[in-house]
Design a protein around this motif. Structure first.
Motif, mmCIF file in Angstrom:
data_model
loop_
_atom_site.group_PDB
_atom_site.id
_atom_site.type_symbol
_atom_site.label_atom_id
_atom_site.label_comp_id
_atom_site.label_asym_id
_atom_site.label_seq_id
_atom_site.Cartn_x
_atom_site.Cartn_y
_atom_site.Cartn_z
ATOM 1 N N ARG A 295 22.317 18.045 -34.184
ATOM 2 C CA ARG A 295 21.994 17.759 -32.791
ATOM 3 C C ARG A 295 21.837 19.085 -32.057
ATOM 4 O O ARG A 295 22.768 19.888 -31.973
ATOM 5 C CB ARG A 295 23.109 16.938 -32.150
ATOM 6 N N VAL A 296 20.614 19.327 -31.540
ATOM 7 C CA VAL A 296 20.309 20.568 -30.830
ATOM 8 C C VAL A 296 19.887 20.203 -29.412
ATOM 9 O O VAL A 296 18.806 19.643 -29.209
ATOM 10 C CB VAL A 296 19.201 21.368 -31.540
ATOM 11 N N ASP A 297 20.741 20.494 -28.442
ATOM 12 C CA ASP A 297 20.424 20.234 -27.037
ATOM 13 C C ASP A 297 20.823 21.436 -26.198
ATOM 14 O O ASP A 297 21.114 22.521 -26.734
ATOM 15 C CB ASP A 297 21.126 18.966 -26.549
ATOM 16 N N GLY A 298 20.841 21.267 -24.892
ATOM 17 C CA GLY A 298 21.123 22.387 -24.007
ATOM 18 C C GLY A 298 22.511 22.961 -24.190
ATOM 19 O O GLY A 298 22.696 24.182 -24.176
ATOM 20 N N LEU A 299 23.522 22.092 -24.375
ATOM 21 C CA LEU A 299 24.890 22.580 -24.548
ATOM 22 C C LEU A 299 25.022 23.362 -25.845
ATOM 23 O O LEU A 299 25.611 24.460 -25.868
ATOM 24 C CB LEU A 299 25.865 21.408 -24.529
ATOM 25 N N ALA A 300 24.488 22.802 -26.932
ATOM 26 C CA ALA A 300 24.518 23.528 -28.202
ATOM 27 C C ALA A 300 23.750 24.835 -28.094
ATOM 28 O O ALA A 300 24.176 25.876 -28.607
ATOM 29 C CB ALA A 300 23.931 22.657 -29.312
ATOM 30 N N GLY A 301 22.595 24.814 -27.414
ATOM 31 C CA GLY A 301 21.806 26.032 -27.261
ATOM 32 C C GLY A 301 22.535 27.101 -26.478
ATOM 33 O O GLY A 301 22.489 28.288 -26.835
ATOM 34 N N ALA A 302 23.236 26.716 -25.399
ATOM 35 C CA ALA A 302 23.971 27.703 -24.604
ATOM 36 C C ALA A 302 25.058 28.378 -25.427
ATOM 37 O O ALA A 302 25.250 29.598 -25.363
ATOM 38 C CB ALA A 302 24.572 27.029 -23.374
ATOM 39 N N PHE A 303 25.785 27.594 -26.221
ATOM 40 C CA PHE A 303 26.827 28.185 -27.061
ATOM 41 C C PHE A 303 26.223 29.011 -28.185
ATOM 42 O O PHE A 303 26.795 30.034 -28.586
ATOM 43 C CB PHE A 303 27.741 27.096 -27.613
ATOM 44 N N LEU A 304 25.070 28.608 -28.723
ATOM 45 C CA LEU A 304 24.411 29.421 -29.740
ATOM 46 C C LEU A 304 23.964 30.762 -29.174
ATOM 47 O O LEU A 304 24.031 31.794 -29.861
ATOM 48 C CB LEU A 304 23.210 28.670 -30.321
ATOM 49 N N VAL A 305 23.504 30.777 -27.930
ATOM 50 C CA VAL A 305 23.131 32.042 -27.291
ATOM 51 C C VAL A 305 24.337 32.959 -27.195
ATOM 52 O O VAL A 305 24.266 34.155 -27.538
ATOM 53 C CB VAL A 305 22.527 31.778 -25.895
ATOM 54 N N LEU A 306 25.458 32.420 -26.725
ATOM 55 C CA LEU A 306 26.668 33.230 -26.597
ATOM 56 C C LEU A 306 27.165 33.706 -27.955
ATOM 57 O O LEU A 306 27.467 34.898 -28.145
ATOM 58 C CB LEU A 306 27.752 32.425 -25.882
ATOM 59 N N LEU A 307 27.243 32.784 -28.915
ATOM 60 C CA LEU A 307 27.736 33.149 -30.240
ATOM 61 C C LEU A 307 26.794 34.128 -30.937
ATOM 62 O O LEU A 307 27.243 35.058 -31.622
ATOM 63 C CB LEU A 307 27.909 31.895 -31.095
#
Length: 668
Positions: free
Chosen positions: A74-86
């Motif tokens: 599941r790839v959405d905005g919340l996952a994307g924001a954490f992927l950017v940070l990580l």
């Protein structure tokens, strides 16, 4: 390329790095450096995947079956924001590790690179997992990676204890999540997709699942009473790997809290208030022990406990807003928690990564030995100083902006119509205010004495390599982000708003933007702040005040005295304040909390004075030690089952059967 494809490339890079470390080892330079270079490349692809996910519509992919269970991504905005940070943190920390491992002997044998790359891959999979099986499997992989990193160099008793603490609390966290998610799966009629949990009706089972989820995620981030594993666990890890533990692994705990807040029905109010008060207590307890800590790694780990408390205070405020139906308060609390998460992740990674070079060259992390590190490690010292300002919540850093939002969210308690919620938020506000003051004291000691202080004995130390080109670039990004994100806070909030869309509407979060450069706490007209303007005014004010002081000093008689000296005429000091002496005030004032022992110490002039020395962690002393003794007695009593008596075996089986039946009745 799409976000899943970019993430797949990142996983391939990390897998290749782990294989190289396990096959080649750290005996050769190429074997030491290559895994972390591949980790840096993989983190860059992860960053790109996060940007792509935030900018694209949500997607759910079925990537195959594992044990007859569909594996969902599941790839959405919340996952994307954490992927950017990580991803961003992964690039910086991996670059620092690349330079740190160059000297021979800092890492030995096999396992460090594999544990590091496994950690990067596991946290990424947790973020994009769309089903319960994949989520739990990746969560356990994170525990394995943390145990490997903390236990790879067992050089003493403290290191062994640290690695076992990481493993035990990691398994406890996983067990709580396993039980909580099993309850949710049972209510969802066996469906493992996380999206199926969004349709569950309120019930006692859902409340129990909420409690288990909070305990599971809270144990990973260091919520009281689970914070005792962080100081020994972080100190056991090698070099900048501590930054990966604090800046990467801890974030998946917050991700889990954010994700399930968006998935499940509102939690019970008693749980909201418990999280709120526990967060305030966690922050105060963490920074109190950090203020008197003599070891740099344990001091920074104590600060991690403090920041975990502040983040959970914001999250608890969001939980209260969701339960009582105050959506703006939910958005404000979640924004404050997200800002504090970003500030902590960047600054804590910077302090851990930069201090690793200083500690490795000095051979110790004793603060009284690390005096004046700016002389031999000027670049690392500058990064530690800047990131410390952010952790202390001082302007113009991003840590100041995040703590401002946390306090502003707690000040909205007058908008609630429940007395218990109002009292809890007011009490937590007092705890956060006291925590902020102790944080300033703690990092003033670190920066003033260890970074800017004079070298003991006035001796000069040779300048050492300070991160190299690759590691220095990673440190520069971390230190610069602690300052730059403060100035760019309005634009950071816009990005966070896009990431929080699965939980709260973006329009509510963007209500914190009164104008392009002025912030407010979502509620219009309450108060305003312009961190961008502060970023300009404070340096100019410093220059003006410094210039006027210099001009006035030209016509005045100046009396020069040694800095950091005691004013007492009976105390003879040769080196000025020590880090231990600077913290004596806290040991005396908070002696009951710290359990500080009073001992008589002989001064150089022959006079004996009473001094507060060692401290005692209350949670470990009054909770875990009695529990350990109780467990030992229980084990000793259980040995009677091995006597071979048939009546004892039958009694044991009967008791177990009754317990299983009671649990089954309670669930249904």
């Amino acid at each position: 390329m799409s976000a899943p494809t970019l993430l797949l490339v990142a996983l391939c890079c990390w897998t290749a790095g782990a294989v190289i470390d396990l096959v080649v080892g750290a005996g050769r330079l190429a074997g030491r450096v290559t895994p972390y270079l591949l980790a840096t490349v993989g983190a860059a692809f992860e960053l790109a995947a996060g940007v792509q996910a935030v900018a694209s519509p949500p997607r759910t992919l079925v990537v195959g079956d594992v044990l007859a269970v569909p594996t969902l991504v599941r790839v959405d905005g919340l996952a994307g924001a954490f992927l950017v940070l990580l991803g961003a943190l992964g690039v910086c920390v991996s670059a620092a590790m690349t330079s740190w491992v160059v000297p021979e002997g800092r890492v030995r044998g096999h396992g460090t690179g594999a544990g590091f790359t496994l950690l990067l891959g596991a946290v990424a999979v947790v973020v994009v997992a769309g089903d319960a099986f994949t989520f739990l499997f990746a969560w356990e992989s994170v525990t394995v990676a943390l145990f490997a990193l903390s236990g790879v160099r067992r050089r003493g008793r403290d290191t062994v204890r640290g690695s076992w603490a990481v493993g035990v609390f990691g398994k406890a966290s996983g067990a709580a999540l396993l039980l909580g998610i099993f309850l949710l799966v049972g209510r969802a009629h066996g469906q493992l997709a996380l999206s199926a949990f969004a349709h569950l009706a309120p019930s006692g089972t859902l409340d129990a699942a909420w409690l288990l989820l909070v305990l599971g995620f809270g144990a990973k981030v260091g919520l009281v009473p689970f914070e005792v594993w962080l100081p020994p666990g972080y100190r056991a890890a090698p070099g900048p790997a501590r930054a990966a533990m604090a800046g990467l692994a801890a974030n998946i705990g917050y991700y889990g809290l954010w994700r399930f807040l968006g998935l499940l029905r509102p939690p019970p109010l008693w749980l909201d208030l418990t999280v709120l008060l526990a967060g305030g207590l966690t922050g105060l307890l963490g920074i109190t022990f950090a203020a008197v800590e003599r070891r740099l790694a344990r001091l920074v780990a104590g600060s991690s406990v403090e920041n975990a408390g502040l983040i959970l205070v914001g999250y608890g405020t969001a939980m209260v807003g969701r339960t009582v139906g105050a959506t703006p308060l939910e958005a404000l609390g979640l924004l404050a928690a997200s800002l504090q998460l970003v500030a902590h992740a960047v600054a804590k990674s910077g302090v851990f990564a930069a201090s690793a070079f200083v500690e490795s060259d000095a051979g110790t992390d004793d603060l009284d030995e690390l005096r004046g590190v700016r002389r031999d490690h000027p670049f690392s010292a500058a990064v530690v100083a800047v990131c410390s300002l952010s952790l202390a919540g001082l302007p113009p850093t991003v840590g100041f902006v995040s703590e401002w939002f946390v306090l502003e969210s707690l000040m909205q308690e007058f908008r609630l119509h429940r007395l218990d919620a109002q009292l809890a938020m007011a009490t937590t506000g007092a705890l956060v205010a006291l925590t902020a003051g102790l944080a300033a004291f703690t990092f003033a000691r670190l920066v003033g004495l260890s970074v800017l202080g004079g070298v003991a004995g006035g001796r000069a130390r040779p300048r050492r390599s300070d991160g190299g080109i690759v590691g220095g670039g990673g440190l520069l990004l971390l230190g610069g982000s602690s300052l730059g994100l403060g100035a760019a806070a309005p634009w950071l909030i816009r990005g966070i708003a896009l990431g929080l869309v699965p939980v709260v509407p973006a329009g509510l979060v963007k209500g914190a933007l009164r104008s392009p450069a002025v912030l407010q706490p979502v509620y219009a007209g309450f108060s305003i702040l312009s961190p961008s303007w502060l970023f300009v005014v404070l340096p100019l004010g410093t220059v003006v005040v410094g210039g006027l002081t210099w001009a006035a000093s030209r016509s005045c008689r100046i009396r020069r005295v040694p800095p950091w000296r005691s004013a007492g005429d009976r105390i003879v000091l040769t080196e000025g304040y020590s880090s231990f002496g600077y913290a004596q005030a806290v040991r005396h004032v908070l002696a009951n909390v710290l359990g500080a022992r009073r001992e008589r110490v002989r001064l150089p002039n022959g006079r004996e004075v009473p001094v507060r020395t060692s401290v005692r962690e209350p949670v470990q002393t009054y909770l875990y030690r009695p529990a350990r003794l109780l467990a030992r007695h229980a084990v000793a009593g259980a040995k009677a089952l091995q006597s071979g008596r048939l009546d004892l075996y039958v009694l044991f089986l009967f008791g177990a059967l009754v317990a299983v039946l009671l649990v089954a009745v309670a669930v249904h």
